[in-house]
Design a protein around this motif. Structure first.
Motif, PDB file in Angstrom:
ATOM      1  N   LYS A   1       0.867  -1.200   0.002  1.00 12.42           N
ATOM      2  CA  LYS A   1       0.111  -0.166  -0.035  1.00 12.42           C
ATOM      3  C   LYS A   1       0.912   1.250   0.098  1.00 12.42           C
ATOM      4  O   LYS A   1       1.906   1.259   0.734  1.00 12.42           O
TER       5      LYS A   1
ATOM      6  N   GLY B   1      -7.853   8.290   5.802  1.00 13.14           N
ATOM      7  CA  GLY B   1      -7.109   7.416   6.200  1.00 13.14           C
ATOM      8  C   GLY B   1      -7.459   6.076   5.758  1.00 13.14           C
ATOM      9  O   GLY B   1      -6.590   4.917   6.017  1.00 13.14           O
TER      10      GLY B   1
ATOM     11  N   ASP C   1      -5.520   2.504   4.221  1.00 11.19           N
ATOM     12  CA  ASP C   1      -4.979   1.340   5.131  1.00 11.19           C
ATOM     13  C   ASP C   1      -5.902   0.097   5.260  1.00 11.19           C
ATOM     14  O   ASP C   1      -5.403  -0.950   5.216  1.00 11.19           O
TER      15      ASP C   1
ATOM     16  N   LYS D   1      -1.500   8.972  13.207  1.00  9.40           N
ATOM     17  CA  LYS D   1      -2.452   8.360  11.792  1.00  9.40           C
ATOM     18  C   LYS D   1      -1.657   7.639  10.980  1.00  9.40           C
ATOM     19  O   LYS D   1      -1.794   7.231   9.826  1.00  9.40           O
TER      20      LYS D   1
HETATM   21 MG    MG Z   1      -2.483   7.497   5.947  1.00  5.49          MG
END
Ligand code: MG
Ligand code: ADP
Ligand code: ASP
Length: 405
Positions: A7, A151, A154, A209
């Protein structure tokens, strides 16, 4: 055939040069004879820009259309990276959420993954080598595009790793791994070799984060082996592992912080059973994450005050949701404060050793930092303080708990 998930976050695909660099990293990994699922984020800054445009376009944002707009950043990077891979003669193809399909529930802008249909990707791997998937997005049972929350790439990556029983899920980012604290703020932060799922869950939910909270929860549930590592340097990263794999159980392994936090106090709630349930059901229906709940009642009155925190970005929705219960609950007023920040010290060894709270409070008192709210779990103590003291508090606690380099 073993599958690896790689990723790449926003800064790793920030421009065409970065995307070409990522393509080369993928080529290196292909030399180990894996099939590779690559999950990409939008180019750095793109999602923020898209959200700003959405807000400019309408005062009241329809969340279905919000998802249509903000999911587009990942569409761009998935196509660009596939083009860069084909330039290196690598057989790859891009996939948007609906093409996989990655099915989510119907909560727009914060959807949860229901199922990933892996048939098409597995079929592609009979001849192809790299499936480039747009992170952060899926499709719901109405056929509408959905996104997984900030986010969320992820979470996409870990979900693909779980669904495809991948050997590893490597999360490439702009730091070299998971550190004892945010290395951009605490210069003395150290890179961890390993961190447990439980600790990482607490760190993420309290603001670190580097990994989105839900991605850690998913990895823990399905036993996905995550490594966080740099897109720009060839160094070993940090592995997120089962607690049993960590020999030395540190009292404090890391300190997280967040400035995306707002404090709400509901004043003058008539003290009788069921009041908190009414207040929080409205917040839950609006999918607002509530943290640090403290109720204080004074013995000489028959009303109580309730204080808690929500993400600052959700403050307006939270106040709207609470106001809807005003008639039923009968509270006096709602106070809110965005000039606050949260800090959490986290460590699996904490519950076996007393004195952590005392050490934390004493170190902060020495710097005259006032604590507004305190909350604890077995492996975490978190505090709410004035926003301007967050950096000082972070560094102070980092030294106090012997985490400095
Ligand atoms: Mg991130
Ligand atoms: P990406 O775009 O790759 O997803 P993010 O910006 O979401 O990257 O996450 C990486 C950032 O997380 C780092 O640049 C760092 O500032 C921040 N961060 C916060 N806490 C930590 C921590 N404990 N260890 C490493 N990075 C952290
Ligand atoms: N692009 C999305 C965001 O900025 C998702 C992600 O990067 O993980 O939040």
């Amino acid at each position: 055939m073993s599958i690896i998930v790689m990723k790449f976050g926003g800064t790793s695909v920030a421009d065409i040069n970065c995307i070409k660099n990522v393509a080369k990293k993928i080529r290196n990994e292909l030399r180990n004879n894996h099939k590779i699922v690559v999950v990409v984020s939008a180019m750095a800054g793109t999602t923020n820009q898209l959200i700003d445009w959405v807000k400019e376009a309408a005062a009241n944002v329809n969340k279905r259309e919000y998802d249509v707009v903000v999911s587009s950043g990942e569409q761009i990077t998935s196509g660009l990276l596939t083009l860069a891979l084909s330039d290196l003669n690598i057989y790859s193809r891009s996939w948007l959420g609906w093409q996989v399909p990655l099915l989510t529930d119907r909560i727009h802008s914060k959807a949860s993954i229901v199922k990933i249909d892996t048939k098409a990707i597995k079929n592609f791997f009979k001849t192809g080598d790299v499936a480039v998937v747009a992170g952060f997005q899926g499709v719901n049972s109405n056929g509408d595009i959905s996104t997984l929350g900030r986010g969320g790439s992820d979470t996409s990556a870990v979900a693909f790793a779980a669904a495809l029983k991948a050997k590893r899920c490597d999360i490439y980012t702009d730091v070299e791994g998971i550190y004892t604290s945010d290395p951009r703020i605490v210069s003395k932060a150290n890179k961890l070799v390993k961190v447990s799922f439980e600790e990482m869950m607490e760190m993420s939910s309290q603001g670190a984060k580097v990994l989105e909270t839900r991605s850690v929860a998913l990895a823990m549930k399905y036993g996905v082996r995550i490594q966080v590592l740099s897109s720009f340097k060839d160094t070993l990263g940090t592995f997120v592992v089962d607690e049993e794999e960590i020999m030395e159980k540190k009292v404090v392994s890391g300190i997280a912080h967040s400035l995306n936090v707002a404090k709400i106090t509901i004043v003058g709630i008539p003290d009788k059973p069921g009041q908190a349930a009414k207040l929080f059901s409205g917040l839950a229906q609006s999918s607002i994450n509530v943290d640090m709940i403290v109720q204080s009642s004074s013995p000489d009155s028959n009303s109580t005050d309730l204080t808690f925190t929500v993400p600052e970005t959700e403050l307006k929705f939270a106040i709207d949701a609470i106001n809807k219960t005003k008639f039923d609950v009968g509270f006096k007023e709602i106070l809110s404060d965005i000039d606050v920040g949260k800090i959490a010290v986290v460590g699996v060894g904490m519950n076996a050793r007393p004195g952590v709270a005392q050490k934390m409070f004493e170190s902060l008192a020495e710097k005259s930092i006032n604590l507004q709210v305190i909350s604890t779990s077995e492996i975490k103590i978190s505090i709410l303080i004035e926003a301007s003291y967050v950096e000082l508090a972070l560094r102070t606690l980092h030294s106090a708990f012997d985490l400095d380099k």
